[in-house]
Scaffold this active site. Structure first.
Site, PDB file in Angstrom:
ATOM      1  CE  LYS A  16      -4.379  -1.537   0.541  1.00 45.55           C
ATOM      2  NZ  LYS A  16      -5.538  -1.121  -0.275  1.00 45.55           N
ATOM      3  CB  SER A  49      -9.062  -2.743   7.475  1.00 44.82           C
ATOM      4  OG  SER A  49      -8.160  -3.219   6.490  1.00 44.82           O
ATOM      5  CD  GLU A 105     -13.465 -12.075  -3.946  1.00 41.07           C
ATOM      6  OE1 GLU A 105     -13.414 -10.873  -3.632  1.00 41.07           O
ATOM      7  OE2 GLU A 105     -14.300 -12.535  -4.747  1.00 41.07           O
ATOM      8  N   GLY A 132     -15.846 -13.390   1.628  1.00 37.83           N
ATOM      9  CA  GLY A 132     -16.024 -12.091   0.964  1.00 37.83           C
ATOM     10  C   GLY A 132     -15.810 -12.197  -0.525  1.00 37.83           C
ATOM     11  CG  ASP A 153     -16.611  -8.089  -2.948  1.00 38.18           C
ATOM     12  OD1 ASP A 153     -16.191  -7.096  -3.569  1.00 38.18           O
ATOM     13  OD2 ASP A 153     -15.944  -8.662  -2.067  1.00 38.18           O
ATOM     14  CB  SER A 185      -0.769  -8.105  -0.342  1.00 35.50           C
ATOM     15  OG  SER A 185      -1.425  -8.859   0.659  1.00 35.50           O
TER      16      SER A 185
END
Length: 318
Positions: free
Chosen positions: A56, A81, A207, A211, A213, A307
């Site tokens: 990030k 988060s 994922e 979750g 989606d 990640s």
């Protein structure tokens, strides 16, 4: 309609130039044990060793570097988060920009402590009851902050894409690439880099099973919204993909896979015991999925992006 144009690989290249000397050029590691298990050649891009402990930092710093003088003075706000929060807080500290971070009240203690250490102001919310985006937008309008979302921003996506760009420059062409998926910033950025540098690579987003989606959106052809998933992969507890990330994923990604929480725990222990790496649950998504695809990956060159490494060490007691 998107208010901002979709980023391209040219944006990833520009981000790489901006981040030179600021973001770590993280190492690529291999595991003989895993190569034998999968009968493949697997390369791990270790973003757990990035500044602030996760990929990030790339997107956050790339976005903040483009602030004008007024934006630098009034400050930045972000909701996260944990890892985007840390990345914005550290980047803002390095650039002397005031930062306000909206974090869920149950964010991992290690991530909250880091944000506080970097000097940002923290405001908490209930991720299961409150809408973080509306809260952040309200604060931005009230105080004049510039909002940098965790994934649905062209410069954030471009910055995240530099991780896959580096991986492909470090190891060459890949047959398959596994990328953790939350809101899609890392996956969409990785897809931009992969399609430019290794066009025949099969790209998988992964994922948490609770979750899915992204998988539903990919299958149905439109963005699917879900309730906040309950999973140990806190970095992937997103409710939907972004207006920018989804069309890139839909165009450039081959499939979306799922991993259970138990598979993530098992993968955390593999990284710690066999590779001596601390990897958070979200960072384990790629390998957790790859280990379920032995037949498809046999004799292939496989890239996996780790990640992040901001794990709650209590998870290692399970």
């Amino acid at each position: 309609m998107n208010q901002l144009p979709l980023p391209t690989y040219q944006n990833v290249l520009a981000a790489a130039n901006r981040l030179a000397g600021l973001a770590h050029h993280t190492p690529v590691m291999t595991s003989r044990t895993l190569n034998q298990e999968l009968a493949a050649e697997v390369f791990f891009k270790c973003e757990n060793l990035q500044r602030a402990g996760a990929f990030k930092f790339r997107g956050a710093m790339n976005a903040l570097l483009q602030f004008n003088a007024i934006q630098r003075k009034t400050g930045v706000i972000a909701f996260s988060s944990g890892n985007h929060a840390q990345a914005i807080a550290l980047s803002a500290q390095l650039l002397a920009i005031p930062a306000t971070i909206l974090m869920p009240h149950d964010a991992p203690a290690i991530k909250r402590a880091a944000v506080e250490h970097y000097g940002a102001t923290i405001i908490t919310y209930d991720r299961y009851q409150e809408d973080r985006e509306s809260i952040a937008n309200g604060l931005a309008q009230k105080h004049g902050y510039t909002l940098i979302p965790p994934y649905d921003h062209p410069e954030v996506i471009a910055g995240q894409g530099t991780a896959a760009k580096e991986l492909l420059e470090q190891v060459g062409q890949l047959d398959a690439l596994f990328v953790p998926l939350g809101g899609g910033g890392l996956l969409s950025g990785s897809a931009l880099a992969s399609r430019a540098l290794s066009p025949n690579c099969t790209i998988y987003g992964v994922e948490p099973e609770a979750g899915n989606d992204g998988q539903l959106s990919f299958q149905q052809g439109h963005i699917v919204h879900i309730d906040t998933p309950k999973t140990i992969a806190d970095g992937a507890q997103t409710q939907h993909l972004g207006q920018l990330t989804f069309p890139i994923i839909q165009r450039d990604v081959n499939d979306i896979l799922l991993a259970t929480d138990q598979q993530l725990i098992d993968t955390m222990h593999f990284f710690a015991s066999r590779m001596k790496l601390i990897v958070e649950p979200t960072g384990c998504l790629g390998l957790a999925a790859a280990r379920q695809m032995k037949a498809q990956l046999k004799s292939k060159r496989v890239g996996i992006i780790i990640s992040g490494g901001n794990a709650d060490l209590k998870l290692f007691r399970t």
